[in-house]
Design a protein around this motif. Structure first.
Motif, short mmCIF file in Angstrom:
data_model
loop_
_atom_site.label_atom_id
_atom_site.label_comp_id
_atom_site.label_asym_id
_atom_site.label_seq_id
_atom_site.Cartn_x
_atom_site.Cartn_y
_atom_site.Cartn_z
N ASP A 70 0.84 -1.20 0.00
CA ASP A 70 0.00 0.00 0.00
C ASP A 70 0.88 1.25 0.00
O ASP A 70 0.48 2.29 -0.53
CB ASP A 70 -0.90 0.02 1.25
CG ASP A 70 -1.86 -1.15 1.27
OD1 ASP A 70 -2.61 -1.32 0.30
OD2 ASP A 70 -1.83 -1.91 2.26
N LEU A 89 4.88 4.44 -8.11
CA LEU A 89 3.55 5.02 -7.99
C LEU A 89 2.50 4.29 -8.82
O LEU A 89 1.30 4.50 -8.64
CB LEU A 89 3.58 6.50 -8.37
CG LEU A 89 4.19 7.42 -7.31
CD1 LEU A 89 4.45 8.80 -7.89
CD2 LEU A 89 3.27 7.53 -6.09
N ALA A 92 1.66 1.75 -5.65
CA ALA A 92 1.51 2.09 -4.23
C ALA A 92 1.71 3.57 -4.02
O ALA A 92 2.25 4.28 -4.88
CB ALA A 92 2.53 1.30 -3.40
N ASP A 93 1.29 4.03 -2.84
CA ASP A 93 1.68 5.37 -2.40
C ASP A 93 3.19 5.37 -2.16
O ASP A 93 3.78 4.31 -1.88
CB ASP A 93 0.96 5.74 -1.10
CG ASP A 93 -0.54 5.91 -1.28
OD1 ASP A 93 -1.00 6.07 -2.43
OD2 ASP A 93 -1.26 5.88 -0.26
N SER A 115 1.35 10.22 -10.05
CA SER A 115 0.42 10.28 -8.93
C SER A 115 -1.00 10.52 -9.43
O SER A 115 -1.96 9.86 -9.00
CB SER A 115 0.84 11.39 -7.97
OG SER A 115 -0.11 11.56 -6.95
N HIS A 120 -2.26 7.33 -6.79
CA HIS A 120 -1.49 7.09 -5.58
C HIS A 120 -0.83 8.38 -5.10
O HIS A 120 -0.41 9.21 -5.92
CB HIS A 120 -0.42 6.02 -5.82
CG HIS A 120 -0.99 4.65 -5.98
ND1 HIS A 120 -0.70 3.82 -7.05
CD2 HIS A 120 -1.86 3.93 -5.21
CE1 HIS A 120 -1.36 2.69 -6.95
NE2 HIS A 120 -2.07 2.73 -5.83
#
Length: 249
Positions: A70, A89, A92-93, A115, A120
């Motif tokens: 995550d 990205l 996941a963050d 992003s 993310h």
């Protein structure tokens, strides 16, 4: 019967001193923090031998998708963000522990686009910049006209590149650089992260108008003699909270 607690899956990129401390904390207390360590990657896999369980050792960043993280925490080097930030990205963050990487406009734009495209978030560790929130609020209110950040370090603590690599201190205190943070970050990528965080906290000024001053000071204890302060880790863990709003973009 109480519902099972859902843990947020975290991957750590970098296994230097901060990475080691972060990994040990996650292994010992991750579930208490609502986190689960799912992989650790380091450019030199040998550094993980004997301390990171083999099942958690990731051999290639290209395979991180298989661990379904995550959040990926980078505590390695700005090069990792340059080379792999946008790719991370996709899955996941991303928490950027080397914000000096964002002084490169191409990298910054790539992260913004990734992003937005993949949905993310990008977080930035404030590290030693304890006034980050105050700077941000003042900037948002239009009350910040200038910002200057001075960092003094024992000469043994520098890992300088380019034109600064041959710089030497001529006395007990020598100013090695004074100017826009954007110009300093590629020359001192490991010694300018606090300044980079300040530039990000004050977007009206940014990397071109926040002034960084890098000082070699023999009166500061060498890194090997300092008692290491894990405070930056606490800021990383704070930013990992799912309820925390992204600091960037």
């Amino acid at each position: 019967m109480a519902p099972k607690k859902v843990l947020r899956k975290v991957g750590v990129v970098g296994y230097g001193r901060l990475g080691q401390f972060l990994v040990s904390r996650l292994l010992a207390q991750g579930s208490e923090l609502g986190l689960e360590l799912v992989f650790v990657w380091n450019r030199d896999p040998g550094r993980m031998a004997g301390s990171v369980p083999p099942a958690l050792q990731l051999q290639s960043l290209d395979a991180l998708e298989e661990r379904h993280p995550d959040l990926v925490v980078e505590v390695a080097h700005p090069k990792i963000i340059h080379e792999s930030g946008a790719q991370i990205l996709r899955h996941a963050d991303l928490l950027v522990g080397s914000p000096s990487a964002l002084a490169e406009q191409t990298t910054e734009q790539q992260l913004l686009e990734a992003s937005s495209h993949w949905g993310h978030a990008v977080f930035v560790a404030r590290g030693a910049l304890w006034g980050a929130e105050d700077i941000s609020r003042l900037d948002a209110a239009g009350g910040l006209q200038s910002l200057r950040v001075t960092m003094a370090t024992h000469p043994d603590g520098f890992r300088l590149e380019g034109a600064l690599a041959a710089a030497s201190s001529t006395g007990p205190r020598t100013v090695l650089y004074e100017g826009p943070v954007r110009g300093l970050c590629p020359l001192a990528p490991r010694n300018s992260n606090t300044m980079a965080a300040a530039a990000l906290a004050a977007p009206s000024l940014g990397f071109d108008s926040v002034i960084g001053v890098l000082v070699a000071d023999h009166r500061v204890l060498p890194a090997a003699l300092q008692a290491w302060n894990p405070a930056p880790l606490r800021s990383l863990l704070l930013l990992m909270s799912p309820s925390k709003a992204p600091l960037y973009p």
